[in-house]
Design an enzyme around this catalytic site. Structure first.
Site, PDB file in Angstrom:
ATOM      1  N   CYS A  87       0.834  -1.196   0.000  1.00  0.00           N
ATOM      2  CA  CYS A  87       0.000   0.000   0.000  1.00  0.00           C
ATOM      3  C   CYS A  87       0.882   1.264   0.000  1.00  0.00           C
ATOM      4  O   CYS A  87       1.524   1.552  -0.992  1.00  0.00           O
ATOM      5  CB  CYS A  87      -0.979  -0.030   1.166  1.00  0.00           C
ATOM      6  SG  CYS A  87      -2.364   1.117   1.004  1.00  0.00           S
ATOM      7  N   HIS A 195      -3.421  -5.630   1.192  1.00  0.00           N
ATOM      8  CA  HIS A 195      -2.659  -5.873   2.424  1.00  0.00           C
ATOM      9  C   HIS A 195      -2.583  -7.348   2.798  1.00  0.00           C
ATOM     10  O   HIS A 195      -3.459  -7.861   3.512  1.00  0.00           O
ATOM     11  CB  HIS A 195      -3.317  -5.115   3.580  1.00  0.00           C
ATOM     12  CG  HIS A 195      -3.164  -3.638   3.510  1.00  0.00           C
ATOM     13  ND1 HIS A 195      -2.210  -2.952   4.239  1.00  0.00           N
ATOM     14  CD2 HIS A 195      -3.840  -2.704   2.804  1.00  0.00           C
ATOM     15  CE1 HIS A 195      -2.320  -1.656   3.982  1.00  0.00           C
ATOM     16  NE2 HIS A 195      -3.296  -1.483   3.114  1.00  0.00           N
ATOM     17  N   GLU A 197      -0.710  -8.638   4.998  1.00  0.00           N
ATOM     18  CA  GLU A 197      -0.487  -8.767   6.446  1.00  0.00           C
ATOM     19  C   GLU A 197      -1.787  -8.786   7.241  1.00  0.00           C
ATOM     20  O   GLU A 197      -1.798  -9.157   8.420  1.00  0.00           O
ATOM     21  CB  GLU A 197       0.428  -7.635   6.947  1.00  0.00           C
ATOM     22  CG  GLU A 197      -0.216  -6.287   7.152  1.00  0.00           C
ATOM     23  CD  GLU A 197      -0.419  -5.474   5.882  1.00  0.00           C
ATOM     24  OE1 GLU A 197      -0.680  -4.259   6.011  1.00  0.00           O
ATOM     25  OE2 GLU A 197      -0.316  -6.040   4.774  1.00  0.00           O
TER      26      GLU A 197
END
Length: 223
Positions: A87, A195, A197
């Site tokens: 991002c 994302h 994560e």
């Protein structure tokens, strides 16, 4: 010894803790790096996480790209160190010229917060080698400036060299050719807007597909 993955924190970063947790779950030792650090503390790879570094002033990622830590990242990346930009981290990598193109305002100028289905286009990078080419993964996306753009020559080069790593199935931000993530020439540097994560644990994510990027890096380092 465990792979050492550095996670950078800039003023305004907000996904560093999540990125660190993802790396730990993948079996890495996490090293915290501050934007003013010049010493990368012997890390084997670096994650440049998401957020709003320096408040997104000037251009997203433009100020962070000039931070002392990024000068060291640029130097080590040139020697083959794996780097993942997520991002705002992807924006920083383009501003640092580690990756081509630019991330601009989404079509319609809307901020999107959605679970994004991505197609894996390249599974030979340092961050995607546990995935299958053509596989679909589901990870969250949350951005207002994620529309990937580049000149026609650069797009042709990325496509021709197989450096498009992920594509959107629903191109909500208007990126050229549905591009959600790309790599550099060696496949050691990868940037993507969604994302991974945030998709490493069943309790908190829409899937655990994002964990594969971190497992890939750990395996690359071990190899």
């Amino acid at each position: 010894m465990s792979a050492k993955i550095g996670v950078i924190t800039f003023p305004g970063t907000l996904d560093d803790v999540d990125a660190a947790r993802a790396a730990r779950i993948a079996g890495a030792e996490v090293i915290s790096l501050w934007h003013a650090d010049e010493d990368l503390k012997g890390v084997d790879a670096v994650v440049v996480p998401g957020g709003f570094s320096y408040g997104d002033y000037l251009r997203t990622g433009a100020i962070s790209a000039l931070a002392p830590v990024m000068q060291s990242v640029i130097e080590q990346a040139g020697k083959g160190m794996p780097v993942l930009g997520i991002c705002n981290g992807f924006q920083i990598l383009t501003e640092a010229r580690l990756l081509p193109g630019a991330l601009t305002r989404n079509k319609g100028l809307h901020f999107h917060c959605v679970d994004a289905h991505l197609v894996v286009e390249n599974n030979t990078t340092a961050w995607t080698n546990t995935l299958e080419k053509g596989q679909q993964i589901l990870i969250p996306a949350k951005h207002g400036e994620g529309r990937f753009q580049a000149d026609a020559e650069t797009i042709a080069q990325l496509e021709g060299e197989g450096r498009v790593v992920f594509r959107y199935t629903d191109n909500f931000n208007g990126s050229v050719n549905d591009i959600a993530g790309i790599s550099n020439e060696t496949g050691r540097i990868v940037g993507l807007m969604p994302h991974p994560e945030h998709a490493v644990e069943k309790l908190t994510g829409p899937s655990i597909d994002g964990l594969e990027l971190f497992l890939s890096a750990v395996g690359t380092i071990a190899a």
